[in-house]
Design a protein around this motif. Sequence first.
Motif, PDB file in Angstrom:
ATOM      1  N   ASP A 344       0.817  -1.217   0.000  1.00  0.00           N
ATOM      2  CA  ASP A 344       0.000   0.000   0.000  1.00  0.00           C
ATOM      3  C   ASP A 344       0.854   1.272   0.000  1.00  0.00           C
ATOM      4  OD1 ASP A 344       0.973   0.036   2.611  1.00  0.00           O
ATOM      5  OD2 ASP A 344      -0.904   0.810   3.448  1.00  0.00           O
ATOM      6  N   GLY A 345       2.182   1.113   0.002  1.00  0.00           N
ATOM      7  CA  GLY A 345       3.076   2.271   0.002  1.00  0.00           C
ATOM      8  C   GLY A 345       3.686   2.577   1.354  1.00  0.00           C
ATOM      9  N   SER A 346       3.302   1.830   2.393  1.00  0.00           N
ATOM     10  CA  SER A 346       3.926   1.993   3.708  1.00  0.00           C
ATOM     11  C   SER A 346       5.351   1.460   3.680  1.00  0.00           C
ATOM     12  CB  SER A 346       3.126   1.245   4.776  1.00  0.00           C
ATOM     13  OG  SER A 346       1.824   1.751   4.916  1.00  0.00           O
ATOM     14  N   PHE A 370       8.699   4.965  10.610  1.00  0.00           N
ATOM     15  CA  PHE A 370       7.505   4.439   9.964  1.00  0.00           C
ATOM     16  C   PHE A 370       6.889   5.567   9.134  1.00  0.00           C
ATOM     17  CE2 PHE A 370       8.133   1.938  13.784  1.00  0.00           C
ATOM     18  CZ  PHE A 370       7.944   0.637  13.349  1.00  0.00           C
ATOM     19  N   ASP A 371       6.735   5.327   7.829  1.00  0.00           N
ATOM     20  CA  ASP A 371       6.251   6.379   6.940  1.00  0.00           C
ATOM     21  C   ASP A 371       5.613   5.704   5.727  1.00  0.00           C
ATOM     22  OD1 ASP A 371       5.735   8.839   5.772  1.00  0.00           O
ATOM     23  OD2 ASP A 371       7.720   9.641   6.225  1.00  0.00           O
ATOM     24  N   GLY A 372       5.212   6.491   4.753  1.00  0.00           N
ATOM     25  CA  GLY A 372       4.624   5.923   3.553  1.00  0.00           C
ATOM     26  C   GLY A 372       3.982   6.982   2.686  1.00  0.00           C
ATOM     27  N   GLY A 379       1.735   5.905   6.337  1.00  0.00           N
ATOM     28  CA  GLY A 379       1.777   7.284   5.866  1.00  0.00           C
ATOM     29  C   GLY A 379       0.752   8.175   6.534  1.00  0.00           C
ATOM     30  N   GLU A 380      -0.309   7.566   7.105  1.00  0.00           N
ATOM     31  CA  GLU A 380      -1.326   8.366   7.792  1.00  0.00           C
ATOM     32  C   GLU A 380      -0.809   8.950   9.103  1.00  0.00           C
ATOM     33  OE1 GLU A 380      -4.633   5.796   8.294  1.00  0.00           O
ATOM     34  OE2 GLU A 380      -5.262   5.886   6.189  1.00  0.00           O
ATOM     35  N   THR A 381       0.082   8.229   9.769  1.00  0.00           N
ATOM     36  CA  THR A 381       0.647   8.701  11.042  1.00  0.00           C
ATOM     37  C   THR A 381       2.159   8.483  11.047  1.00  0.00           C
ATOM     38  OG1 THR A 381       0.154   6.539  12.034  1.00  0.00           O
ATOM     39  CG2 THR A 381      -1.456   8.310  12.368  1.00  0.00           C
ATOM     40  N   PRO A 382       2.896   9.161  10.194  1.00  0.00           N
ATOM     41  CA  PRO A 382       4.354   8.954  10.139  1.00  0.00           C
ATOM     42  C   PRO A 382       5.023   9.359  11.449  1.00  0.00           C
ATOM     43  CG  PRO A 382       3.721  10.893   8.874  1.00  0.00           C
ATOM     44  CD  PRO A 382       2.450  10.202   9.266  1.00  0.00           C
TER      45      PRO A 382
END
Length: 394
Positions: A344-346, A370-372, A379-382
């Motif tokens: 999903d891109g994470s 942790f990112d995305g 990516g919602e909570t990097p």
Amino acid sequence: MCKKLVTTIFIVGAAFYMIEVKAEIPGLQPEKNWDLTGYVKYMVTGGIPDHGDNTLDHLVHQRFNYEYRFSSSFRFNAGMRNRVLAGDSLSAPYYSEIIAADNGYFDLSRNIVDNDNMIINSQFDRLYFDWKGTEWSSRIGRYRVNWAMNTVWNPNDLYNSYSIYDFDYEERPGTDAVSVSRTLGYASSLDFVYSPNKDSNLQRYSARYLFNYDGWDIQALLGRSGLDYVIGGGFAGDIKGAGFRGEFTWFDPWMSEYKGQSFQPTLVSSIETDYSFGGRRNWMMRAALLYISEPQQAVDAAVYLTLPLTARTLSFTKFTGYADLGFDITSLSRFTMSGSYYQDGSFFVGLSNSYSLSDDWQLLTVLQRFDGSSGSLFGETPSTLLFANIKWSF
């Protein structure tokens, strides 16, 4: 009930010890029937979310590992972990319940102190009797059922899966079970395990056939894992100096829905390889790929990274990749870079350094990111996590 069980086990062990104590011969120390080892660790954690307030947490983690040998074939083992937690994370919803959670048949975890400033938790994660004969062996209690071939993701680990991001729990969780094994020859055995559950729908049992063919370890397993009937297999060997391993498990639910959640037949498989370049720096590289045909979606990153995993829920996307590279900076210091990528891109990036301060002291520093991409779970909570961990072993 569990307190009485633990007390009875220790009384029995102490009684056997008192019976077998012999007078010491001056100048000659008799061989001990027991061993007691463990460690004490202190870890400070800094959380730096991209959107939100920074956090600071403290953890004192102490462990006892006790073994008593009644004879050469019969022994008792107990492993107890005690944790003192303080800091900003204590205010997180359900944090206290997560720390106290025990997924075994017996609840052997207690929050002795639980308030806004501190949580003190004690838990037995190993508590078992072990018997080994010439061809047969058996074990009963709480222990780790280690059927894994891989070192990163383990679809064959039906009993005690774990998160690849949890570096502070090297012993890994155990399970309440009874097992019987029969040795069939060189590197060959037949194993049976039964793990009860207070909810009969979630009980687990399985059989494994392990053998060696032309230098390759191969296993086949089948049984039931909670709401699924399972069949799987794994292999481990060597190709031109590179380690090569793989596991797969097919989960076929016998209940299509349970407590409001639906389940579909799912294939979970993982393959990995590693190669040691040797030399003065002892370079080592490892890579792994995980596939889940019907992944269960995670609610959010915090839930996924906090709650216990199963062999069905090792990831939240169909494909997940992992790689790491490690080398010795000096003979006392090792540096490791690691990363994982989700469909999903994470993504996750980790850096760690372990340094041996002395024979009994070790310092570990870790950075995790942790990112995305936009819309991905991470990516919602990097966020970035920083850890410093000092450990004394005894």
